[in-house]
Design a protein around this motif. Structure first.
Motif, mmCIF file in Angstrom:
data_model
loop_
_atom_site.group_PDB
_atom_site.id
_atom_site.type_symbol
_atom_site.label_atom_id
_atom_site.label_comp_id
_atom_site.label_asym_id
_atom_site.label_seq_id
_atom_site.Cartn_x
_atom_site.Cartn_y
_atom_site.Cartn_z
ATOM 1 N N PRO A 177 -116.962 98.184 2.771
ATOM 2 C CA PRO A 177 -118.336 98.310 3.266
ATOM 3 C C PRO A 177 -119.041 99.492 2.589
ATOM 4 C CG PRO A 177 -116.814 99.216 4.870
ATOM 5 C CD PRO A 177 -115.977 98.674 3.743
ATOM 6 N N LEU A 178 -120.179 99.207 1.977
ATOM 7 C CA LEU A 178 -120.946 100.235 1.288
ATOM 8 C C LEU A 178 -122.386 100.229 1.779
ATOM 9 C CD1 LEU A 178 -119.787 99.550 -2.386
ATOM 10 C CD2 LEU A 178 -119.054 101.444 -0.937
ATOM 11 N N THR A 179 -123.040 101.356 1.635
ATOM 12 C CA THR A 179 -124.480 101.445 1.838
ATOM 13 C C THR A 179 -125.083 101.834 0.501
ATOM 14 O OG1 THR A 179 -124.219 102.122 4.136
ATOM 15 C CG2 THR A 179 -126.342 102.598 3.097
ATOM 16 N N ILE A 180 -126.056 101.034 0.052
ATOM 17 C CA ILE A 180 -126.740 101.354 -1.198
ATOM 18 C C ILE A 180 -128.180 101.727 -0.876
ATOM 19 C CG2 ILE A 180 -125.270 99.930 -2.666
ATOM 20 C CD1 ILE A 180 -127.489 97.821 -2.658
ATOM 21 N N GLY A 181 -128.757 102.534 -1.728
ATOM 22 C CA GLY A 181 -130.129 102.948 -1.524
ATOM 23 C C GLY A 181 -130.864 103.020 -2.842
ATOM 24 N N GLY A 182 -132.171 103.044 -2.741
ATOM 25 C CA GLY A 182 -132.944 103.111 -3.966
ATOM 26 C C GLY A 182 -134.415 103.300 -3.704
ATOM 27 N N GLU A 183 -135.157 103.218 -4.799
ATOM 28 C CA GLU A 183 -136.609 103.299 -4.714
ATOM 29 C C GLU A 183 -137.223 102.311 -5.695
ATOM 30 O OE1 GLU A 183 -137.847 107.023 -7.478
ATOM 31 O OE2 GLU A 183 -136.811 107.562 -5.622
ATOM 32 N N VAL A 184 -138.395 101.807 -5.335
ATOM 33 C CA VAL A 184 -139.118 100.842 -6.163
ATOM 34 C C VAL A 184 -140.460 101.454 -6.543
ATOM 35 C CG1 VAL A 184 -140.175 98.546 -6.230
ATOM 36 C CG2 VAL A 184 -138.028 98.893 -5.007
ATOM 37 N N THR A 185 -140.831 101.307 -7.821
ATOM 38 C CA THR A 185 -142.116 101.807 -8.318
ATOM 39 C C THR A 185 -142.925 100.640 -8.867
ATOM 40 O OG1 THR A 185 -141.141 103.943 -8.876
ATOM 41 C CG2 THR A 185 -143.237 103.401 -9.925
#
Length: 86
Positions: free
Chosen positions: A53-61
């Protein structure tokens, strides 16, 4: 001018299938959503399957011409609730 959305996160389940006889990675894939950390061995084909189980994160431009790009900013193990022994 650009528009950036930060702080996006998503739980995922990473599955790895490794063959113990050949010592090769047979397959790997992700599914959206939660899973429990687990491992199982198929005695017939000697495939070890591990779910992580992983949590991924990010941002969108988004840019002025409506193009978009994303950047991964986080990959971490999802915190598991401790199972109580009976």
């Amino acid at each position: 001018m650009t528009c950036t959305i930060k702080g996006l996160t998503q739980p995922i389940c990473l599955t790895l299938i490794y063959n113990l006889s050949s010592r090769l990675l047979v397959d790997s894939f992700i599914d959206c959503g939660n899973c429990e950390l687990e491992a199982s061995l198929d005695p017939n084909n000697r495939n070890l399957t591990v779910k992580i189980p992983l949590t991924i994160g990010g941002e969108v431009t988004f840019t002025d011409n409506l193009q978009s790009g994303c950047v991964t900013t986080l990959v971490e193990l999802t915190k598991q609730s401790k199972k109580q022994k009976k």
